[in-house]
Design a protein around this motif. Sequence first.
Motif, PDB file in Angstrom:
ATOM      1  N   CYS A  18       0.840  -1.207   0.000  1.00 22.58           N
ATOM      2  CA  CYS A  18       0.000   0.000   0.000  1.00 22.58           C
ATOM      3  C   CYS A  18       0.872   1.252   0.000  1.00 22.58           C
ATOM      4  O   CYS A  18       1.880   1.312   0.679  1.00 22.58           O
ATOM      5  N   CYS A  47      -8.878   5.013  -1.768  1.00 23.82           N
ATOM      6  CA  CYS A  47      -9.815   4.015  -1.245  1.00 23.82           C
ATOM      7  C   CYS A  47     -10.763   4.637  -0.232  1.00 23.82           C
ATOM      8  O   CYS A  47     -11.974   4.436  -0.281  1.00 23.82           O
ATOM      9  N   GLU A 100     -11.078  -1.204  -3.891  1.00 24.23           N
ATOM     10  CA  GLU A 100     -10.070  -1.914  -4.683  1.00 24.23           C
ATOM     11  C   GLU A 100     -10.128  -1.512  -6.157  1.00 24.23           C
ATOM     12  O   GLU A 100      -9.132  -1.598  -6.863  1.00 24.23           O
ATOM     13  N   CYS A 123      -7.904   1.614  -6.336  1.00 26.48           N
ATOM     14  CA  CYS A 123      -6.542   1.501  -5.785  1.00 26.48           C
ATOM     15  C   CYS A 123      -5.531   1.952  -6.838  1.00 26.48           C
ATOM     16  O   CYS A 123      -5.539   1.481  -7.977  1.00 26.48           O
ATOM     17  N   SER A 135      -4.726  -4.528  -7.506  1.00 25.27           N
ATOM     18  CA  SER A 135      -5.036  -3.640  -6.393  1.00 25.27           C
ATOM     19  C   SER A 135      -4.603  -4.313  -5.092  1.00 25.27           C
ATOM     20  O   SER A 135      -4.524  -5.532  -5.007  1.00 25.27           O
TER      21      SER A 135
END
Lengths: 530, 367
Positions: free
Chosen positions: A120, A126, A174, A177, A185
Amino acid sequence: MIHIEGHEGGKGDSGLRPRVDNGRCCWCALCVEVCPTGSLSLTKEYNFVSDDPNDFLWIPGVDNPEGKDKLSFTSGTDTSLNDFKRIPMPEMEGMERVKSFAEVVLGYNEEMAREEASRCISCGLCTEVCPEHMHIPEYINAIATGNDADALRIIYDNNPLPEMCGKVCTRRCEDVCAIATRGDSVAIRWLKRYATETAATSDLVYDIVNPEIRPANGKTVGIIGAGPSGLTAAYYLALRGYDVNIYEANAKAGGMTMYGIPKYRFPLDSLDKQIEYIEKIGVKINYNTKVGKDISFDKIYKENDAVFMGVGFPKAWTLGIDGEDAQGSMQAVNYLHMINAGEEVEIGDKVAVIGGGNVAIDAARVSARMGADVTILYRRRVEDMPADWEEIEGAEDEGINIVPQAIPIKVHKDKNGKVESVEYLMAEMVADDKGGRPKPVAIEGSNKILKVTAVMGAIGQQGDYSFLEDYSEKIKEERGRFVVNDMQQTTDPKVFAGGDAVNRTADAISAIADGFRAVKGIEEFLLGVK
Amino acid sequence: MREKATTLYLGPQHPGITGNMMVRLKVEGDTIVKATTEVGYLHRAFEKLQEKRNWLQSFTLMCRFCVPETDPMEESYARAVEAIEGREVPERAKYIRVMVLELARLASFMLWYGGQNGSLGLYTMGQWSVGDRNYILDLFEELTGGRIYHMYIWPGGVRRDLPKGFEQKVLKTMDYLEKRLDNFDDLMFNNAIFKKRTQGVGIVDKETAIEHGVVGAVLRGCGIKSDIRIDDPYEVYDKLDFEVPTAEGGDIWARALVRRQEARQSIRIVRQVIADMPGGPVYNKIPNPQKWTVPKGDAYVRTESVRGEIGLYVASDGGNKPRRVHLRGAAYVHGITLLEDVLKGANIADVSAIMNSLGTCPPEIER
Ligand SMILES: Cc1cc2nc3c(=O)[nH]c(=O)nc-3n(C[C@H](O)[C@H](O)[C@H](O)COP(=O)(O)OP(=O)(O)OC[C@H]3O[C@@H](n4cnc5c(N)ncnc54)[C@H](O)[C@@H]3O)c2cc1C
């Protein structure tokens, strides 16, 4: 970020552009290496001298449109510092799955979760699209750094049913993302699931979350329906010192997530654990209490300071074709309800499910687990199916046959009134002149007959607000949904509503978001708290 | 009769150095009685900044410690982080690193040729050598996008593989520079003025050298053979064939002789690494830099720069930023304590030449 004259942006484009202070840039180009979309690059045109310090402030692509032709340092997926590959989720084999209702997804172990979480980049897109605006980068960061308990606390900040979402959320997060622009994602849903699974019982959840419950404030709220929206409103109201009573028609809480979603996706013990925790903090659930039958809406309205309705969409639309009343012809949601309630349902060994959404897929996969040979008939193409792609793949893995562009026209009965077959027409897809998605148009004479022992319609649900009785005048609805303002307040200021009976997205997280918003609305309404 | 002592301030700008630094000189006539170095003009707090930046951002600061030769610090940082992490570096990347380090040495020698001569008023050399240095900087620009600061050697390998046909360009440049070094000999080592001004000037004897912890060409100029590339080899130096030149005398002349030969050795090394360079990846990717943590631990690595040994200490507390980065460059000793010592008794006119010859590099001293 600067607004550019004549550049209004659009979907996915704020219309703003970054203005760079060239005088402070050291050209390390790490921005290029970490840009998830690959849209940043350096140009060769950086050498210039000027006596005006403002000359060093420029907007790439706008102040030097020719820069695009003089790229030097660019990003490729092979050189990018983003991790584009998702850690695969361990799952049960397709043909093994249909033998039982055991959970298909097996969950990440600690190592997998840490690795997946470390992908991430904390951009927060998100959070932006999550109906509940969950603090996703924060809890993912906690997982990445080995602080699972922190992750759980962050998650419970605005979602009291995270394990449910960790298993079945529609996860629009997602789709947006940033890593997904060029890769997979981040598995946000699975990471949330992982965090919730680190606390195995409701007691452990209680210990970790250690919720601060404010002293009673003397206000009471009556909640109709123990679905995700009702439970969410109840949980956060109870934490804030309200006396909360839920009235639930069924024997168990959870609404459609209990009686709709099949157990191989969302097991009972997982739901029970979450409901137990919610009850532990003081939420009272009155089971088997149908409003309008066991207790009147009027009573709840009069005895409480505010009311929240999270009653969902319990009634299925019927197909409206000949023979639908046959024995063995049923609605998929009703079928799922009975199976989830542990009842026996006679479906035989050959089932046709009509529809292309998640309910259709769920009914099909459940029927397969009951030993039937299952065919899904859907009006449009497979790529048009509104169902989750992972669900469609799951169904295919389990041997379910999907017949696209098939429009049912009749259910044939035998002499005892039992379902014998479904007749359907093949359709061709015709472009819509208004720019909408292509429409299926039946082909004359393409009739086909599918021999079946049961037919299930899964083309959508609607509300049932008969319990409102006289109040239905004051509490307005529009096209089958309650009219609410931005704090979920209906046209009767004392009554709030949320979930499927209000929003169009009709999923658990939207219901949770509605419930959470209603808490703020009720606070404002009763205590004037902004 | 003794002359009256006065104080002179040399710097903070002057021809002997890259960067700003001052020397306070107490002189009697034109002889220096006492020299006191005054630093503080160039402190940029890189080491402190690195404690606030993540492991990858920190890397971009490394090259800035010393301007004339930026790559050894990058390489040190990469190697230290790799040591703490246990991160493997692909073989090809190690060869590329050595190529870059030796090109950096060459570029630095070119600057030194100009600086050493310029400090004596011999300016033609600088026009030649600094001009030729640009051919190396062109190579760097093609390889890394930057001429001086490359930000190319990073933990796990190097940032990009060589561009197409790059090796040939490097070899062509080496052939050219090799010929030019002969021209430089004519202009410098066969030049009576240069000889006169450097022989017997700025002497560092063996004892002084050892006492001060002198390193690099200054140490080799007093006859002591020492080079980290041989003594404690890193990357692929143990697979390469090259010599460590020394000279006797410890004066500016001796150190110039050492550097003269070292430049040729660098060309020899570059040719070898290009010939022996294996294929394969150049980078063992680090995780997402935002989430990249380096396990608790520390490492001390040594690298040979043109000025001498660089020691870099990196410590991690297990977080996503360095706990401490500390660099000990050759200039720290050469440019302060040794310089103050050597300047005693020297002539004012030689100060700049001595400073240059000792490899005084204020940015490396101050960091
Ligand atoms: C088969 C199926 C699969 C689904 N899969 C997913 C999925 O994978 N992911 C996802 O996010 N969403 C999924 N959904 C949608 C999701 O379950 C719903 O959007 C969500 O449960 C809506 O929550 P809610 O609070 O509005 O109401 P509901 O969950 O519908 O709950 C309403 C509750 O109110 C009670 N109630 C209604 N009327 C009365 C009354 N008069 N008196 C007392 N109680 C009453 C009902 O008994 C019920 O318990 C699925 C739905 C179905 C049907």
